[in-house]
Design a protein around this motif. Structure first.
Motif, PDB file in Angstrom:
ATOM      1  N   PRO A  87       0.775  -1.228  -0.126  1.00 47.83           N
ATOM      2  CA  PRO A  87       0.092   0.090   0.050  1.00 47.83           C
ATOM      3  C   PRO A  87       1.138   1.256  -0.017  1.00 47.83           C
ATOM      4  O   PRO A  87       1.823   1.279   0.553  1.00 47.83           O
ATOM      5  CB  PRO A  87      -0.660  -0.020   1.257  1.00 47.83           C
ATOM      6  CG  PRO A  87      -0.769  -1.654   1.591  1.00 47.83           C
ATOM      7  CD  PRO A  87       0.264  -2.134   1.050  1.00 47.83           C
ATOM      8  N   LEU A 101       1.889  -5.626  15.293  1.00 50.81           N
ATOM      9  CA  LEU A 101       0.692  -6.705  15.946  1.00 50.81           C
ATOM     10  C   LEU A 101       1.437  -7.569  17.283  1.00 50.81           C
ATOM     11  O   LEU A 101       0.430  -7.849  17.890  1.00 50.81           O
ATOM     12  CB  LEU A 101       0.006  -7.417  14.920  1.00 50.81           C
ATOM     13  CG  LEU A 101      -0.808  -6.620  14.063  1.00 50.81           C
ATOM     14  CD1 LEU A 101      -1.152  -7.487  12.866  1.00 50.81           C
ATOM     15  CD2 LEU A 101      -1.970  -5.790  15.015  1.00 50.81           C
ATOM     16  N   LEU A 126       0.874   5.127  17.991  1.00 47.20           N
ATOM     17  CA  LEU A 126      -0.302   5.229  18.702  1.00 47.20           C
ATOM     18  C   LEU A 126      -1.495   6.024  17.895  1.00 47.20           C
ATOM     19  O   LEU A 126      -2.608   5.502  17.407  1.00 47.20           O
ATOM     20  CB  LEU A 126      -0.417   5.522  19.975  1.00 47.20           C
ATOM     21  CG  LEU A 126      -1.533   4.686  20.767  1.00 47.20           C
ATOM     22  CD1 LEU A 126      -1.764   3.140  20.488  1.00 47.20           C
ATOM     23  CD2 LEU A 126      -1.326   4.721  22.285  1.00 47.20           C
ATOM     24  N   GLN A 170      -6.558  11.487   7.268  1.00 51.99           N
ATOM     25  CA  GLN A 170      -7.037  11.650   8.810  1.00 51.99           C
ATOM     26  C   GLN A 170      -6.068  11.938   9.442  1.00 51.99           C
ATOM     27  O   GLN A 170      -6.258  12.805  10.532  1.00 51.99           O
ATOM     28  CB  GLN A 170      -7.748  10.300   8.960  1.00 51.99           C
ATOM     29  CG  GLN A 170      -8.569   9.825   8.089  1.00 51.99           C
ATOM     30  CD  GLN A 170     -10.182   9.399   8.536  1.00 51.99           C
ATOM     31  OE1 GLN A 170     -10.517   9.863   9.578  1.00 51.99           O
ATOM     32  NE2 GLN A 170     -10.682   8.483   7.951  1.00 51.99           N
ATOM     33  N   ALA A 183       2.407  -5.641   5.535  1.00 48.25           N
ATOM     34  CA  ALA A 183       1.204  -6.449   5.386  1.00 48.25           C
ATOM     35  C   ALA A 183       1.576  -7.860   5.051  1.00 48.25           C
ATOM     36  O   ALA A 183       0.558  -8.806   4.857  1.00 48.25           O
ATOM     37  CB  ALA A 183       0.175  -5.792   4.497  1.00 48.25           C
ATOM     38  N   SER A 233      -2.215   4.863  14.326  1.00 48.35           N
ATOM     39  CA  SER A 233      -2.892   3.675  14.314  1.00 48.35           C
ATOM     40  C   SER A 233      -4.431   4.096  14.420  1.00 48.35           C
ATOM     41  O   SER A 233      -5.331   3.747  13.807  1.00 48.35           O
ATOM     42  CB  SER A 233      -2.632   2.608  15.502  1.00 48.35           C
ATOM     43  OG  SER A 233      -2.949   3.047  16.767  1.00 48.35           O
ATOM     44  N   GLN A 234      -4.647   5.036  15.362  1.00 53.48           N
ATOM     45  CA  GLN A 234      -6.008   5.497  15.497  1.00 53.48           C
ATOM     46  C   GLN A 234      -6.577   6.313  14.481  1.00 53.48           C
ATOM     47  O   GLN A 234      -7.881   6.434  14.018  1.00 53.48           O
ATOM     48  CB  GLN A 234      -6.191   6.213  16.908  1.00 53.48           C
ATOM     49  CG  GLN A 234      -5.782   5.408  18.105  1.00 53.48           C
ATOM     50  CD  GLN A 234      -5.794   6.355  19.303  1.00 53.48           C
ATOM     51  OE1 GLN A 234      -5.578   7.474  19.454  1.00 53.48           O
ATOM     52  NE2 GLN A 234      -5.170   5.423  20.487  1.00 53.48           N
ATOM     53  N   LYS A 235      -5.650   6.830  13.565  1.00 53.69           N
ATOM     54  CA  LYS A 235      -6.278   7.883  12.470  1.00 53.69           C
ATOM     55  C   LYS A 235      -6.129   7.080  11.111  1.00 53.69           C
ATOM     56  O   LYS A 235      -7.111   7.114  10.427  1.00 53.69           O
ATOM     57  CB  LYS A 235      -5.351   9.119  12.358  1.00 53.69           C
ATOM     58  CG  LYS A 235      -5.282  10.035  13.598  1.00 53.69           C
ATOM     59  CD  LYS A 235      -6.806  10.548  13.711  1.00 53.69           C
ATOM     60  CE  LYS A 235      -7.155  11.075  15.110  1.00 53.69           C
ATOM     61  NZ  LYS A 235      -8.587  11.135  15.340  1.00 53.69           N
ATOM     62  N   GLU A 236      -5.202   6.022  11.000  1.00 51.27           N
ATOM     63  CA  GLU A 236      -4.933   5.509   9.830  1.00 51.27           C
ATOM     64  C   GLU A 236      -5.250   4.274   9.537  1.00 51.27           C
ATOM     65  O   GLU A 236      -5.138   3.473   8.627  1.00 51.27           O
ATOM     66  CB  GLU A 236      -3.677   5.881   9.077  1.00 51.27           C
ATOM     67  CG  GLU A 236      -3.321   7.297   8.851  1.00 51.27           C
ATOM     68  CD  GLU A 236      -4.281   7.995   7.889  1.00 51.27           C
ATOM     69  OE1 GLU A 236      -4.539   7.483   6.977  1.00 51.27           O
ATOM     70  OE2 GLU A 236      -4.652   9.226   8.002  1.00 51.27           O
ATOM     71  N   GLY A 237      -5.496   3.433  11.009  1.00 49.48           N
ATOM     72  CA  GLY A 237      -5.954   2.086  10.800  1.00 49.48           C
ATOM     73  C   GLY A 237      -4.606   0.966  10.752  1.00 49.48           C
ATOM     74  O   GLY A 237      -4.834   0.067  10.310  1.00 49.48           O
ATOM     75  N   ILE A 238      -3.460   1.346  11.179  1.00 51.38           N
ATOM     76  CA  ILE A 238      -2.475   0.513  10.708  1.00 51.38           C
ATOM     77  C   ILE A 238      -1.480   0.800  12.121  1.00 51.38           C
ATOM     78  O   ILE A 238      -1.386   1.748  12.585  1.00 51.38           O
ATOM     79  CB  ILE A 238      -1.594   1.066   9.618  1.00 51.38           C
ATOM     80  CG1 ILE A 238      -2.165   0.355   8.448  1.00 51.38           C
ATOM     81  CG2 ILE A 238      -0.127   0.253   9.836  1.00 51.38           C
ATOM     82  CD1 ILE A 238      -1.453   0.877   7.198  1.00 51.38           C
ATOM     83  N   LEU A 239      -1.150  -0.401  12.873  1.00 46.82           N
ATOM     84  CA  LEU A 239      -0.437  -0.230  14.240  1.00 46.82           C
ATOM     85  C   LEU A 239       0.924  -0.528  13.533  1.00 46.82           C
ATOM     86  O   LEU A 239       1.403  -1.517  13.143  1.00 46.82           O
ATOM     87  CB  LEU A 239      -0.842  -1.389  14.988  1.00 46.82           C
ATOM     88  CG  LEU A 239      -0.280  -1.461  16.206  1.00 46.82           C
ATOM     89  CD1 LEU A 239      -0.467  -0.262  17.184  1.00 46.82           C
ATOM     90  CD2 LEU A 239      -0.455  -2.430  17.122  1.00 46.82           C
ATOM     91  N   ARG A 273      -0.321   5.180   0.483  1.00 49.56           N
ATOM     92  CA  ARG A 273      -1.680   5.775   0.710  1.00 49.56           C
ATOM     93  C   ARG A 273      -1.413   7.337   1.201  1.00 49.56           C
ATOM     94  O   ARG A 273      -0.199   7.568   1.802  1.00 49.56           O
ATOM     95  CB  ARG A 273      -2.346   5.060   1.669  1.00 49.56           C
ATOM     96  CG  ARG A 273      -3.079   3.633   0.857  1.00 49.56           C
ATOM     97  CD  ARG A 273      -4.190   3.188   2.016  1.00 49.56           C
ATOM     98  NE  ARG A 273      -5.253   2.454   1.230  1.00 49.56           N
ATOM     99  CZ  ARG A 273      -5.352   1.025   1.707  1.00 49.56           C
ATOM    100  NH1 ARG A 273      -4.629   0.401   2.533  1.00 49.56           N
ATOM    101  NH2 ARG A 273      -6.383   0.522   0.798  1.00 49.56           N
TER     102      ARG A 273
END
Lengths: 441, 441
Positions: free
Chosen positions: A75, A409, A365, A81, A99, A368-374, A77
């Motif tokens: 990805p 993860l 952190l 956000q 990924a 992760s909360q804004k872009e959905g990737i930790l 991107r």
């Protein structure tokens, strides 16, 4: 997925900077292969890749490309956000290498190395790993190409993420906690007080020594070597394809630096492109304040591992005995940086900055909360440096790229320690660095 | 990434089969909202989605779409290396929903539900989770939309993958092991011998009861409900876009079935398309032999949870007290299946098969070694069923699609248990199923 975006070539930056290559090589003191510094018994295919100043591009063998196509293109991107949250005009793009099954960019080189070693007739690869990302990648790559795999993993990291061991074992690897009692290097390190911490230099030393027990085994290295940097340029080449689609070009590129492979991987192709197209792009190597080889180390000749069996390299280093505070980002606790990258830094083609563990995990952190990737704790350093610069330049209409080298993860403990205010003091004092560097006086 | 491939609508199959919808609803015995069975106090926005037979497509609100765009389009790839290994002419495609931060397709509905509940004024969502995929997704979605989150996770699954708890807690959720001592349902279940195993029905019952302690809290459900199936159709709609690019159409579609949301998610849009375009496509719901509601259960009216507070549903079920052998695929240990899906199965629009844990994990491990993705144990059931059919039809030149609903990066224990021959006997005996179904006599 759009397979056309996946590059069929690696970018060989040695061709662009032959004098820097020469400088980094000629300064080496312990030359064991025709005057060229080399790891013990690397196949010629890999050696040539480390010392090729003739070819601008190296074609990727089809067998490796077939494996790349399982998880590439990765990805690329825009972090809209995060931009909104930071209230900035800066366009933030990120490349995400986490990924794949190993969880990081390391797979790009592990697959290549397993292929070349197999082709050269070896049956068994041995390595040292810090945070376990390289170990996971090599274990998987060995399974794919039918090789045995043995891994020495830095003890402090193994305790922080036992799932890494599980993953390596799932693909048939044998995993030792380092310093181990399997090798003299490990036993020496335990005597010297490294038990329950360990360093990548020790784990690497153990792997090299252990290899000598087997006639068909070889030591494989996850970063630093020119051929590893080369394999990682698949990242930057792919980003160039993805940038072309979007018709933009970055003003700044951020990546974390351990020995330098994910940084080089994204930076080298973009550096070449910006030179040849008269673009102005800044490359920021981000290191932890716990292990600040670029920002506080010296440019000198040093060994790459604790055992001292590898050839010496000219590089930015804190000394191979430097015992970094045990931050969660185990992949960044390496005492030195790739020779060629060091030469590029010394000459000013790239810059560096250092970030605290707290600032880094906070940024990870948030991301992760804004872009959905930790992000992996390592990658979070790059994010933090980018956010810091954005805060400082919030009026500017610029584009930046952050390389997210892996997922976090298996690193929940890092983020929990941050949230629960349990982080260690990660700033080494002046005395500690002075002592470590004293061997060079 | 090609954002154009991401659908802007969900596919509402109730419009295509109003009589099946009516059958599934009219059979419900405990109607608590204008004659329509409903979970306690769902917002009207979600209720309408569960009972809408007027609109073929439902537009996805922009706020949800913005979140989808963080991880969609998800990979749709051909498993060439698996095909080569199986020496088959069958073209094997897979859709991979595991690369988002929660690790599974569950995020598709969690984001939608958190959005609608927030909009309706709720401040706190409570849920039960089996393998933890739904819990992880809801915890993250609640963080995104600013809701409090409490999760009851089936004890046996929590012990198998403690990282799931870490992930949920990282996003601020409170996690209880179920059966817990927090609710009367939990205490009753402990008395009845469910301690150290638990079931999704118990966890769900606990969540529902627990919700009643708070005026601003609501119970959110991860599967089974029509609106959840609707949200998951983003998967199948996206596959149709991706199929169009490739100019192929599948002969068979495989997905595992717990309550049915990942199966419905991929199947519904393709089922509609094949009906309207006179294509012949078979849809195979794959369940574990440990919890065979479709292949060994009965089509009757049953409760959805252990507490008996939810409305009754007409469905395929093994009885809500059925205590499935504790297989690793916790997400498939649910005693029943969505009403609407059950009606489709009863009418023959979809078929079902069951697979043992050993066959499933063997297939999942093979897939990971060939395709570089470690599937969740749940998803491995779908892979195993596909491989079995391929072995049986190896001469046929067909195309199939497997839905890989999540990753198995927290499920290494499952695969290790398989490799080390430590799997339990997962075949329920005739007596056990007869006893569980006796309540319906």
């Amino acid at each position: 997925m759009d397979n056309n975006l996946v590059p069929k070539k690696w970018c060989n930056l040695l061709k662009d900077f032959p004098s820097l290559y020469n400088e980094s090589i000629h300064e080496n003191k312990d030359l064991n292969l025709n005057g060229v510094g080399a790891l013990p018994r690397q196949p010629l295919s890999l050696l040539r890749q480390s010392h090729n100043t003739d070819d601008a591009d190296i074609l990727i063998p089809q067998e490796i490309l077939d494996q790349y196509l399982l998880y590439r293109p990765t990805p690329f991107r825009r972090a809209v956000q995060l931009e909104n949250h930071l209230n900035t005009k800066t366009k933030i793009f990120y490349k995400y290498e986490g990924a794949n099954i190993s969880g990081s960019h390391k797979l790009n080189s592990a697959l290549a190395q397993a292929f070349y070693y197999k082709k050269a007739g070896y049956k068994h690869l041995v390595t040292g790993t810090g945070a376990g990302q390289w170990g996971s990648a090599l274990a998987y790559a060995c399974k794919v190409f039918g090789l045995k795999c043995t891994i020495f993993m830095v003890d402090v990291s193994l305790n922080q993420k036992p799932q890494r061991r599980d993953l390596m074992e799932l693909y048939g690897a044998t995993v030792y906690s380092s310093p181990s009692t399997e090798t003299k290097v490990g036993l020496d390190a335990i005597k010297k007080g490294y038990k329950n911490t360990g360093t990548l230099a020790i784990a690497t030393g153990e792997a090299i020594i252990f290899t000598k027990n087997f006639s068909d085994a070889q030591f494989a290295v996850g970063s630093g070597e020119n051929n590893v940097l080369l394999h990682q340029t698949i990242i930057g080449n792919e980003v160039l394809n993805q940038l072309e689609e979007l018709d933009i070009f970055p003003d700044r590129v951020y990546a974390c630096v351990g020995a330098g492979s994910n940084f080089a991987g994204i930076a080298f192709p973009i550096l070449r492109y910006s030179k040849s197209h008269n673009k102005n792009c800044k490359f920021i190597a981000v290191e932890p304040i716990a292990c600040p080889k670029l920002t506080r180390g010296i440019y000198t000749t040093d060994i790459n591992d604790f055992s001292g069996t590898t050839p010496l390299s000219k590089m930015y280093t804190l000394g191979s005995k430097y015992n970094s505070p045990p931050i969660h980002a185990g992949g960044l606790r390496y005492h030195g940086t790739s020779s060629f990258l060091s030469a590029l830094y010394h000459t000013g083609f790239i810059t560096a900055t250092s970030i605290s563990e707290e600032e880094s995990l906070s940024a990870g952190l948030l991301f992760s909360q804004k872009e959905g990737i930790l992000p992996a704790p390592e990658s979070s350093y790059a994010i933090a440096a980018a956010i810091r610069d954005i805060h400082d330049n919030s009026k500017l209409d610029e584009s930046i790229i952050i390389n997210i080298s892996g997922h976090g993860l298996y690193d929940m403990l890092s983020y929990q320690d941050y949230l629960l205010d349990r982080l260690i003091d990660d700033e080494p004092d002046e005395e500690m660095i002075k002592n470590s560097l004293s061997e060079f006086n």
